[in-house]
Scaffold this motif. Structure first.
Motif, mmCIF file in Angstrom:
data_model
loop_
_atom_site.group_PDB
_atom_site.id
_atom_site.type_symbol
_atom_site.label_atom_id
_atom_site.label_comp_id
_atom_site.label_asym_id
_atom_site.label_seq_id
_atom_site.Cartn_x
_atom_site.Cartn_y
_atom_site.Cartn_z
ATOM 1 N N LEU A 8 0.809 -1.231 0.000
ATOM 2 C CA LEU A 8 0.000 0.000 0.000
ATOM 3 C C LEU A 8 0.834 1.270 0.000
ATOM 4 O O LEU A 8 0.274 2.370 -0.063
ATOM 5 C CB LEU A 8 -0.958 -0.017 1.202
ATOM 6 C CG LEU A 8 -1.922 -1.194 1.280
ATOM 7 C CD1 LEU A 8 -2.870 -1.042 2.469
ATOM 8 C CD2 LEU A 8 -2.702 -1.378 -0.015
ATOM 9 N N SER A 9 2.159 1.139 0.039
ATOM 10 C CA SER A 9 3.007 2.325 -0.161
ATOM 11 C C SER A 9 3.195 2.595 -1.644
ATOM 12 O O SER A 9 3.662 3.669 -2.030
ATOM 13 C CB SER A 9 4.378 2.115 0.508
ATOM 14 O OG SER A 9 4.219 1.936 1.906
ATOM 15 N N PHE A 10 2.839 1.622 -2.490
ATOM 16 C CA PHE A 10 2.959 1.749 -3.949
ATOM 17 C C PHE A 10 1.594 1.650 -4.638
ATOM 18 O O PHE A 10 1.289 2.429 -5.553
ATOM 19 C CB PHE A 10 3.860 0.625 -4.506
ATOM 20 C CG PHE A 10 5.335 0.800 -4.255
ATOM 21 C CD1 PHE A 10 5.881 0.637 -2.986
ATOM 22 C CD2 PHE A 10 6.187 1.136 -5.295
ATOM 23 C CE1 PHE A 10 7.234 0.802 -2.757
ATOM 24 C CE2 PHE A 10 7.557 1.297 -5.076
ATOM 25 C CZ PHE A 10 8.076 1.134 -3.805
ATOM 26 N N LEU A 11 0.771 0.710 -4.236
ATOM 27 C CA LEU A 11 -0.516 0.457 -4.902
ATOM 28 C C LEU A 11 -1.652 1.223 -4.224
ATOM 29 O O LEU A 11 -1.588 1.543 -3.039
ATOM 30 C CB LEU A 11 -0.832 -1.049 -4.888
ATOM 31 C CG LEU A 11 0.188 -1.988 -5.536
ATOM 32 C CD1 LEU A 11 -0.358 -3.415 -5.566
ATOM 33 C CD2 LEU A 11 0.562 -1.531 -6.939
ATOM 34 N N GLU A 14 -3.701 6.254 -5.261
ATOM 35 C CA GLU A 14 -4.656 7.286 -5.688
ATOM 36 C C GLU A 14 -5.582 7.674 -4.532
ATOM 37 O O GLU A 14 -6.274 8.678 -4.585
ATOM 38 C CB GLU A 14 -5.511 6.746 -6.866
ATOM 39 C CG GLU A 14 -4.708 6.206 -8.056
ATOM 40 C CD GLU A 14 -4.396 4.712 -7.939
ATOM 41 O OE1 GLU A 14 -3.979 4.126 -8.937
ATOM 42 O OE2 GLU A 14 -4.543 4.134 -6.824
ATOM 43 N N GLN A 15 -5.596 6.819 -3.499
ATOM 44 C CA GLN A 15 -6.512 7.033 -2.358
ATOM 45 C C GLN A 15 -5.728 7.399 -1.100
ATOM 46 O O GLN A 15 -4.553 7.013 -0.970
ATOM 47 C CB GLN A 15 -7.290 5.733 -2.065
ATOM 48 C CG GLN A 15 -7.946 5.101 -3.267
ATOM 49 C CD GLN A 15 -8.953 6.031 -3.931
ATOM 50 O OE1 GLN A 15 -9.622 6.817 -3.262
ATOM 51 N NE2 GLN A 15 -9.036 5.984 -5.237
ATOM 52 N N PRO A 16 -6.370 8.072 -0.136
ATOM 53 C CA PRO A 16 -5.721 8.271 1.174
ATOM 54 C C PRO A 16 -5.411 6.910 1.794
ATOM 55 O O PRO A 16 -6.142 5.939 1.551
ATOM 56 C CB PRO A 16 -6.785 9.021 1.988
ATOM 57 C CG PRO A 16 -7.716 9.624 0.981
ATOM 58 C CD PRO A 16 -7.703 8.701 -0.206
ATOM 59 N N PHE A 17 -4.347 6.839 2.602
ATOM 60 C CA PHE A 17 -3.883 5.553 3.122
ATOM 61 C C PHE A 17 -4.989 4.710 3.755
ATOM 62 O O PHE A 17 -5.135 3.529 3.425
ATOM 63 C CB PHE A 17 -2.743 5.782 4.119
ATOM 64 C CG PHE A 17 -2.074 4.527 4.594
ATOM 65 C CD1 PHE A 17 -2.266 4.066 5.885
ATOM 66 C CD2 PHE A 17 -1.265 3.781 3.736
ATOM 67 C CE1 PHE A 17 -1.648 2.896 6.335
ATOM 68 C CE2 PHE A 17 -0.638 2.617 4.165
ATOM 69 C CZ PHE A 17 -0.838 2.170 5.469
ATOM 70 N N GLU A 33 1.008 -5.123 2.739
ATOM 71 C CA GLU A 33 2.272 -4.705 3.328
ATOM 72 C C GLU A 33 2.435 -3.236 3.003
ATOM 73 O O GLU A 33 1.736 -2.696 2.142
ATOM 74 C CB GLU A 33 3.459 -5.522 2.777
ATOM 75 C CG GLU A 33 3.637 -5.379 1.258
ATOM 76 C CD GLU A 33 4.787 -6.195 0.692
ATOM 77 O OE1 GLU A 33 4.919 -7.380 1.025
ATOM 78 O OE2 GLU A 33 5.566 -5.625 -0.099
ATOM 79 N N TYR A 34 3.337 -2.560 3.683
ATOM 80 C CA TYR A 34 3.666 -1.167 3.366
ATOM 81 C C TYR A 34 4.949 -0.841 4.107
ATOM 82 O O TYR A 34 5.442 -1.612 4.937
ATOM 83 C CB TYR A 34 2.530 -0.196 3.749
ATOM 84 C CG TYR A 34 1.808 -0.549 5.022
ATOM 85 C CD1 TYR A 34 0.560 -1.178 4.977
ATOM 86 C CD2 TYR A 34 2.382 -0.309 6.271
ATOM 87 C CE1 TYR A 34 -0.106 -1.530 6.149
ATOM 88 C CE2 TYR A 34 1.727 -0.670 7.422
ATOM 89 C CZ TYR A 34 0.475 -1.280 7.358
ATOM 90 O OH TYR A 34 -0.167 -1.645 8.510
ATOM 91 N N PHE A 59 5.831 -5.146 7.459
ATOM 92 C CA PHE A 59 6.158 -3.722 7.429
ATOM 93 C C PHE A 59 7.618 -3.590 7.840
ATOM 94 O O PHE A 59 8.260 -4.577 8.206
ATOM 95 C CB PHE A 59 5.216 -2.880 8.302
ATOM 96 C CG PHE A 59 5.188 -3.241 9.767
ATOM 97 C CD1 PHE A 59 4.151 -4.022 10.286
ATOM 98 C CD2 PHE A 59 6.202 -2.807 10.634
ATOM 99 C CE1 PHE A 59 4.117 -4.351 11.639
ATOM 100 C CE2 PHE A 59 6.183 -3.143 11.983
ATOM 101 C CZ PHE A 59 5.131 -3.922 12.481
ATOM 102 N N ASN A 60 8.134 -2.370 7.838
ATOM 103 C CA ASN A 60 9.566 -2.152 8.105
ATOM 104 C C ASN A 60 9.798 -1.678 9.542
ATOM 105 O O ASN A 60 8.968 -0.942 10.089
ATOM 106 C CB ASN A 60 10.128 -1.092 7.158
ATOM 107 C CG ASN A 60 10.229 -1.603 5.730
ATOM 108 O OD1 ASN A 60 9.897 -2.746 5.443
ATOM 109 N ND2 ASN A 60 10.681 -0.772 4.834
#
Ligand SMILES: O=C(O)C(=O)[C@H](O)CO
Ligand SMILES: [Mg+2]
Length: 257
Positions: A8-11, A14-17, A33-34, A59-60
């Motif tokens: 979700l950091s890439f895909l 277009e939307q808010p997180f 993942e993000y 996640f990281n």
């Protein structure tokens, strides 16, 4: 086909997180993942996951000062206390989100510090993180990232060295996060790398090369690699960490080929 997680950091960017979780579920993803969850209360993220019926795959760990250009602190002498505090913060999020994989960014190579000291610092930090996350039954992942295109100066920029460091850390819950986009740029030979190291691979990520867009947009034969993962019995997740060429949904056709 392997099980895919939407990064979700890439895909769906277009939307808010918060809205990306429902979009990922609607597109058919079972996991997400993000990069980092820390800007949001863990309980809020847990609600988004629950409402969308999604699993938190990865996640990281906290990366140091990301906005200032830091890309992890695990190899940096003198940052051990900050690293350990980041491990505790990530541990709390992993427990709240039911996440059993965290990626530990190594850091950028500092000037004037010898390789042996960077390596010793990195191994000690990874052992500490591994022992803390073992209590949760979670894995700590290390990812070779290409320093030629995407992350100039990144310390862990070699696939073979990632696997040998993984062995040197000597913890069963430390595995390699094999991002096939980075591996293609670093050395290619993706199928043999997967086959030769499968037991030490804890997560896989995908994007095509060049451009880091969706599978089918470049030179990597992903249908061949997905069939290889199935044949080898890879039971982990495959994170979709790519920049869609147009919109996320328009770029998902590869999933149904
Ligand atoms: O850069 C990548 O490919 C990653 O997966 C890191 O986790 C984020 O930089
Ligand atoms: Mg990656």
């Amino acid at each position: 086909m392997p099980k895919f997680a939407a990064n979700l950091s890439f895909l769906f960017a277009e939307q808010p997180f918060p809205e990306r979780f429902a979009r990922a579920a609607a597109a058919g993803f079972a996991g997400v993942e993000y990069l980092f969850p820390y800007a949001w209360p863990a309980a809020e993220i847990a609600g988004w996951l629950r409402d969308a019926g999604l699993q938190q795959v990865l996640f990281n760990l906290p990366p140091g000062d990301w906005a200032a250009g830091e890309r992890g602190i695990a190899c940096l002498p003198g940052r051990e206390k900050e690293f350990a505090a980041g491990v505790e913060q990530a541990l709390a999020y992993a427990e709240a989100l039911g996440c059993r994989r965290v990626h530990c960014l190594a850091g950028l190579r500092p000037a004037g510090v010898d390789e042996a000291r960077l390596t010793a610092t990195y191994i000690a930090n990874l052992r500490h993180a591994a022992d803390r996350f073992a209590a949760l039954g979670a894995s700590v992942l290390i990812e070779p990232i290409n320093s030629r295109i995407d992350m100039p100066g990144y310390w862990l920029d070699d696939v073979g060295r990632a696997f040998s460091l993984c062995a040197a850390v000597d913890r069963d819950n430390v595995r390699v996060q094999l991002d096939l986009y980075h591996a293609q740029i670093i050395q290619g030979d993706l199928a043999r790398t997967i086959e030769a190291n499968l037991e030490r691979i804890g997560h896989i990520q995908i994007a095509d090369n060049p451009g880091r867009h969706e599978p089918g947009s470049g030179e990597i034969n992903y249908p061949f690699l997905f069939a290889l993962l199935d044949r080898l019995g890879y039971a982990g997740w495959v994170g979709c960490e790519y920049q869609p060429m147009t919109t996320t949904e328009a770029g998902l056709a590869w999933l149904t080929k």
